[in-house]
Design an enzyme around this catalytic site. Structure first.
Site, PDB file in Angstrom:
ATOM      1  N   GLN A  37      39.374  52.096  47.616  1.00  0.00           N
ATOM      2  CA  GLN A  37      38.655  51.457  46.515  1.00  0.00           C
ATOM      3  C   GLN A  37      37.172  51.317  46.867  1.00  0.00           C
ATOM      4  O   GLN A  37      36.822  51.033  48.012  1.00  0.00           O
ATOM      5  CB  GLN A  37      39.260  50.073  46.281  1.00  0.00           C
ATOM      6  CG  GLN A  37      38.913  49.457  44.946  1.00  0.00           C
ATOM      7  CD  GLN A  37      39.829  48.279  44.621  1.00  0.00           C
ATOM      8  OE1 GLN A  37      40.929  48.199  45.129  1.00  0.00           O
ATOM      9  NE2 GLN A  37      39.383  47.388  43.772  1.00  0.00           N
ATOM     10  N   SER A  77      43.169  52.317  53.353  1.00  0.00           N
ATOM     11  CA  SER A  77      43.719  51.336  52.415  1.00  0.00           C
ATOM     12  C   SER A  77      44.440  52.050  51.261  1.00  0.00           C
ATOM     13  O   SER A  77      45.438  52.732  51.485  1.00  0.00           O
ATOM     14  CB  SER A  77      42.601  50.397  51.921  1.00  0.00           C
ATOM     15  OG  SER A  77      43.132  49.335  51.184  1.00  0.00           O
ATOM     16  N   LEU A  78      43.933  51.943  50.037  1.00  0.00           N
ATOM     17  CA  LEU A  78      44.511  52.650  48.889  1.00  0.00           C
ATOM     18  C   LEU A  78      44.708  54.136  49.201  1.00  0.00           C
ATOM     19  O   LEU A  78      45.681  54.755  48.764  1.00  0.00           O
ATOM     20  CB  LEU A  78      43.566  52.491  47.684  1.00  0.00           C
ATOM     21  CG  LEU A  78      43.734  53.487  46.539  1.00  0.00           C
ATOM     22  CD1 LEU A  78      45.003  53.203  45.779  1.00  0.00           C
ATOM     23  CD2 LEU A  78      42.531  53.428  45.612  1.00  0.00           C
ATOM     24  N   ARG A 128      50.465  48.267  42.435  1.00  0.00           N
ATOM     25  CA  ARG A 128      49.679  47.644  43.512  1.00  0.00           C
ATOM     26  C   ARG A 128      48.412  47.009  42.948  1.00  0.00           C
ATOM     27  O   ARG A 128      48.056  45.869  43.277  1.00  0.00           O
ATOM     28  CB  ARG A 128      49.323  48.719  44.547  1.00  0.00           C
ATOM     29  CG  ARG A 128      48.483  48.244  45.743  1.00  0.00           C
ATOM     30  CD  ARG A 128      48.151  49.468  46.607  1.00  0.00           C
ATOM     31  NE  ARG A 128      47.610  49.132  47.921  1.00  0.00           N
ATOM     32  CZ  ARG A 128      46.318  49.073  48.209  1.00  0.00           C
ATOM     33  NH1 ARG A 128      45.425  49.313  47.278  1.00  0.00           N
ATOM     34  NH2 ARG A 128      45.918  48.781  49.440  1.00  0.00           N
ATOM     35  N   HIS A 175      43.737  42.657  52.266  1.00  0.00           N
ATOM     36  CA  HIS A 175      44.182  42.784  53.661  1.00  0.00           C
ATOM     37  C   HIS A 175      44.067  41.458  54.426  1.00  0.00           C
ATOM     38  O   HIS A 175      43.592  41.408  55.552  1.00  0.00           O
ATOM     39  CB  HIS A 175      43.435  43.918  54.371  1.00  0.00           C
ATOM     40  CG  HIS A 175      43.676  45.242  53.722  1.00  0.00           C
ATOM     41  ND1 HIS A 175      44.878  45.902  53.827  1.00  0.00           N
ATOM     42  CD2 HIS A 175      42.893  45.990  52.916  1.00  0.00           C
ATOM     43  CE1 HIS A 175      44.813  47.026  53.110  1.00  0.00           C
ATOM     44  NE2 HIS A 175      43.629  47.089  52.549  1.00  0.00           N
ATOM     45  N   GLN A 192      51.100  46.852  54.714  1.00  0.00           N
ATOM     46  CA  GLN A 192      49.668  47.162  54.620  1.00  0.00           C
ATOM     47  C   GLN A 192      48.837  46.147  53.833  1.00  0.00           C
ATOM     48  O   GLN A 192      47.693  45.862  54.187  1.00  0.00           O
ATOM     49  CB  GLN A 192      49.504  48.560  53.997  1.00  0.00           C
ATOM     50  CG  GLN A 192      48.127  49.160  54.162  1.00  0.00           C
ATOM     51  CD  GLN A 192      47.680  49.902  52.912  1.00  0.00           C
ATOM     52  OE1 GLN A 192      47.694  49.354  51.808  1.00  0.00           O
ATOM     53  NE2 GLN A 192      47.287  51.148  53.083  1.00  0.00           N
TER      54      GLN A 192
END
Length: 297
Positions: A9, A88-89, A113, A198, A247
């Site tokens: 992102q 991440s994503l 998500r 996170h 995650q």
């Protein structure tokens, strides 16, 4: 050895994917399939929307995922990874590109998500800050001193040596930033994000996404997938699943991930998707490593 990596992102931009849609029939079909799955024309926002339109989490995450995965698919035979990873994503993009997840399932999970994270952000406001020019151990120590169960602050993204992002309760992040500057950080910069990604504040989103991930079929990927939670290579479908669930509240160990790819023999890193953020990070991690090529698609 070829490592293909996928951004997270923040890499989005207006007009993203439009050239692929207009020039490639496979890309066009996949974008239209995505519009049908999502129930709205995300392509209109990607191609013509403003930066503000693209910033909505329910748009941003599927948009970056689609641009990344469709870019990889359109490479055809040139997409020949010996290993993959995503920030991440971007890990979802890496899993689809490596064959561990079907395109449709990956998109549905990314959409869920995004909605779950948005909801968690609204429930418990949080924020993130980039810490520049201080060693990881010192940042970890100060976060541990400041953090409480009610007001947590943790190390969220290990981006590259000298750049780490902290995340958590807004007040705790602000206190940590002051202490980190006192400890010698060159900069402690609050980030314009909608929540504490996170970090433990994403627990409600993790619980929501866990059910969706557990109900989804994962396959053995065609090459090792390096995952954020431990920075290590994984090929076991069940392990990949559990790491993906963890995650959302765990740190993104990107520095360790790239270091482990280098140890495994990666000599070419290709960023697949919008922007060049990962290229910059990898260049700093692979500094002094001979024969490494870093580029983007």
């Amino acid at each position: 050895m070829n490592a293909f990596v996928f951004p997270g992102q923040g890499a989005q931009f207006s007009g993203m994917g439009k050239d692929l849609y207009e020039s490639n029939e496979t890309a066009k079909e996949l974008f239209e399939l995505a519009n049908n799955i999502l129930g709205f024309r995300i392509t209109d926002i990607m191609f013509e929307g403003s930066a503000e339109d693209l910033k909505q989490t329910k748009v941003t995450q599927p948009a970056v995922f689609l641009h990344s995965v469709i870019s990889a698919i359109c490479l055809g035979d040139q997409f020949n990874p010996d290993m993959v990873g995503g920030h991440s994503l971007g890990e979802f993009s890496a899993l689809v590109a490596s064959g561990a997840l079907r395109f449709e399932d990956g998109l549905k999970l990314v959409h869920q998500r995004a909605l779950a994270m948005q909801k968690a952000c609204e429930m418990v406001p949080g924020t993130m800050a980039a810490i520049i020019g201080l060693e990881d151990e010192k940042i970890e120590q100060i976060c541990a001193e400041v953090s409480t169960e009610e007001k947590p602050v943790v190390c969220a993204n290990y981006n590259n040596p000298g750049q780490l992002v902290i995340s958590g309760n807004k007040e705790a992040v602000e206190v940590a930033c002051e202490k980190l500057k006192e400890a010698g950080a060159k900069r402690a910069l609050m980030l314009p994000v909608g929540g504490a990604f996170h970090s433990p504040l994403m627990q409600p989103a993790k619980e929501e996404l866990q059910a969706a991930i557990e109900a989804t079929t994962f396959s053995t990927p065609k090459c090792p997938v390096y995952q954020n939670v431990d920075g290590k290579a994984h090929t076991d479908a069940e392990e990949i699943k559990q790491n993906l669930i963890a995650q959302l509240t765990a740190s993104v160990r990107w520095t360790q991930e790239v270091e482990n790819m280098l140890k495994a023999g990666a000599t070419t890193f290709t960023e697949c998707g919008p922007g060049k953020a990962l290229q910059g990070m990898i260049a700093k991690i692979a500094k002094g490593v001979d024969g490494v090529t870093i580029s983007g698609v």
